[in-house]
Design an enzyme around this catalytic site. Structure first.
Site, short mmCIF file in Angstrom:
data_model
loop_
_atom_site.label_atom_id
_atom_site.label_comp_id
_atom_site.label_asym_id
_atom_site.label_seq_id
_atom_site.Cartn_x
_atom_site.Cartn_y
_atom_site.Cartn_z
N PHE A 43 -4.35 -6.91 -10.79
CA PHE A 43 -4.19 -5.60 -10.15
C PHE A 43 -3.22 -4.73 -10.96
O PHE A 43 -3.50 -3.57 -11.27
CB PHE A 43 -3.68 -5.82 -8.72
CG PHE A 43 -3.19 -4.59 -8.02
CD1 PHE A 43 -4.06 -3.72 -7.40
CD2 PHE A 43 -1.82 -4.29 -7.99
CE1 PHE A 43 -3.59 -2.59 -6.77
CE2 PHE A 43 -1.34 -3.16 -7.37
CZ PHE A 43 -2.23 -2.31 -6.74
N THR B 188 -0.02 -9.28 -12.50
CA THR B 188 -1.30 -9.69 -11.90
C THR B 188 -2.44 -8.84 -12.48
O THR B 188 -2.20 -7.85 -13.15
CB THR B 188 -1.27 -9.46 -10.37
OG1 THR B 188 -0.99 -8.08 -10.15
CG2 THR B 188 -0.23 -10.33 -9.71
N ASP C 295 0.85 -1.20 0.00
CA ASP C 295 0.00 0.00 0.00
C ASP C 295 0.88 1.24 0.00
O ASP C 295 1.74 1.38 0.87
CB ASP C 295 -0.90 0.00 1.24
CG ASP C 295 -1.80 -1.23 1.27
OD1 ASP C 295 -2.68 -1.33 0.41
OD2 ASP C 295 -1.59 -2.10 2.14
C1 LIG Z 1 -2.06 -3.20 -2.53
S1 LIG Z 1 -2.21 -4.81 -1.85
C2 LIG Z 1 -1.13 -5.77 -2.91
C3 LIG Z 1 -1.44 -7.21 -2.90
C4 LIG Z 1 -0.54 -8.14 -3.71
N1 LIG Z 1 0.82 -8.20 -3.18
C5 LIG Z 1 -0.51 -7.80 -5.17
O1 LIG Z 1 0.57 -7.59 -5.71
O2 LIG Z 1 -1.58 -7.75 -5.79
C6 LIG Z 1 -1.30 -4.72 -0.33
C7 LIG Z 1 -1.70 -5.85 0.63
O3 LIG Z 1 -0.79 -5.85 1.71
C8 LIG Z 1 -1.51 -6.23 2.89
N2 LIG Z 1 -0.70 -5.77 4.03
C9 LIG Z 1 -0.26 -4.51 4.27
N3 LIG Z 1 0.50 -4.48 5.37
C10 LIG Z 1 0.56 -5.76 5.84
C11 LIG Z 1 1.18 -6.34 6.95
N4 LIG Z 1 1.90 -5.62 7.81
N5 LIG Z 1 1.02 -7.67 7.15
C12 LIG Z 1 0.30 -8.41 6.29
N6 LIG Z 1 -0.33 -7.90 5.21
C13 LIG Z 1 -0.20 -6.58 4.99
C14 LIG Z 1 -2.84 -5.54 2.73
O4 LIG Z 1 -3.85 -6.16 3.49
C15 LIG Z 1 -3.08 -5.69 1.22
O5 LIG Z 1 -3.83 -6.84 0.93
#
Ligand SMILES: C[S@@+](CC[C@H](N)C(=O)[O-])C[C@H]1O[C@@H](n2cnc3c(N)ncnc32)[C@H](O)[C@@H]1O
Length: 228
Positions: free
Chosen positions: A207, A205, A132
């Site tokens: 996304f 992906t 994020d």
């Molecule tokens: C923008 S999404 C990207 C998801 C994936 N990596 C992709 O490339 O499509 C970021 C994800 O990181 C997760 N996230 C952020 N901080 C985290 C943490 N400290 N521990 C576990 N998950 C985390 C969020 O819940 C979210 O699903």
């Protein structure tokens, strides 16, 4: 060690999105076979039944990249960390569909899991894909990649461990370069701390495709840790 290592990095928001019936079933029926307990120390032999290399993916989202990479590298143990339950459910359905054996999951804050569960010199590779970006300046302290995170993580990584990060937010990409520039132990595979081409093993992906269609660029950064 920076002062804020004591302070938790709150890099996620707990979203309350609904789960599909399939995801719900996966959480109830399949998760126990693949779940790791954040209250216990991580032990690779106990978790996977072997001593293969360990790659950690923090924030795997719906697991699309993780599944792809784990299938391509069956002799590597992948530990996924994600807080979002529907994402975990989605990943479990893929694990079931493709009969994947080399993924285990923490449904918990990955920064806490790394800090509390992982021994020093226990991780061979880290994947952090599209963390994020926390666009607003007042939220930058919530970015996962920051000095305190690398300070906590570095001892957990083995010598020559690989860190691969990708983002489609240019300002975050530059922030990441800036953070790593303060840690000379991390050697960028490119000269001048530059971005690198997306390696074959990282899939594009859904996304990311959406971003590309909106005109976003992706930025990959790969570092190797030199502990000597
Ligand atoms: C923008 S999404 C990207 C998801 C994936 N990596 C992709 O490339 O499509 C970021 C994800 O990181 C997760 N996230 C952020 N901080 C985290 C943490 N400290 N521990 C576990 N998950 C985390 C969020 O819940 C979210 O699903």
């Amino acid at each position: 060690m920076s002062e804020n290592i004591q302070r938790k990095i709150r890099s996620f928001v707990m979203r309350t999105s609904k789960m599909t019936p399939g995801q719900k079933r996966a959480i109830e029926d399949i998760f126990p076979q693949f779940a790791l307990d954040e209250k216990q120390k991580f032990n690779v032999k106990d978790a996977f039944g072997n001593n293969n290399r360990v790659c950690v993916d923090i924030g795997f989202g719906n697991g699309e990249s993780l599944v792809h990479i784990a299938q391509m590298q069956p002799d590597v143990n992948f530990v996924g960390m994600e807080v979002h339950t529907p994402g975990v459910g989605h990943l479990l359905l893929q694990i079931e569909k493709y009969g994947i054996k080399n993924i285990r999951i923490y449904q918990y804050d990955g920064t806490e899991v790394l800090k509390e569960c992982f021994a020093n010199n226990s991780i061979d590779a880290m994947h952090i894909y599209f963390p994020d970006p926390w666009h607003k300046k007042r939220h930058h302290k919530r970015r996962l990649i920051q000095d305190a995170f690398l300070e906590m993580l570095m001892p957990k990584l083995k010598d020559q461990a690989r860190m691969h990060i990708a983002t489609d937010w240019q300002q975050y990409a530059e922030h990441i370069q800036d953070v790593f520039s303060r840690f000379p132990q991390f050697i960028n595979v490119e000269s001048n701390n530059d971005f690198t081409d997306r390696p074959d093993w990282r899939p594009i992906t859904k996304f990311e495709r959406r971003g590309i269609n909106l005109g976003h660029e992706s930025y990959d950064l790969i570092y190797h840790l030199n502990k000597s």
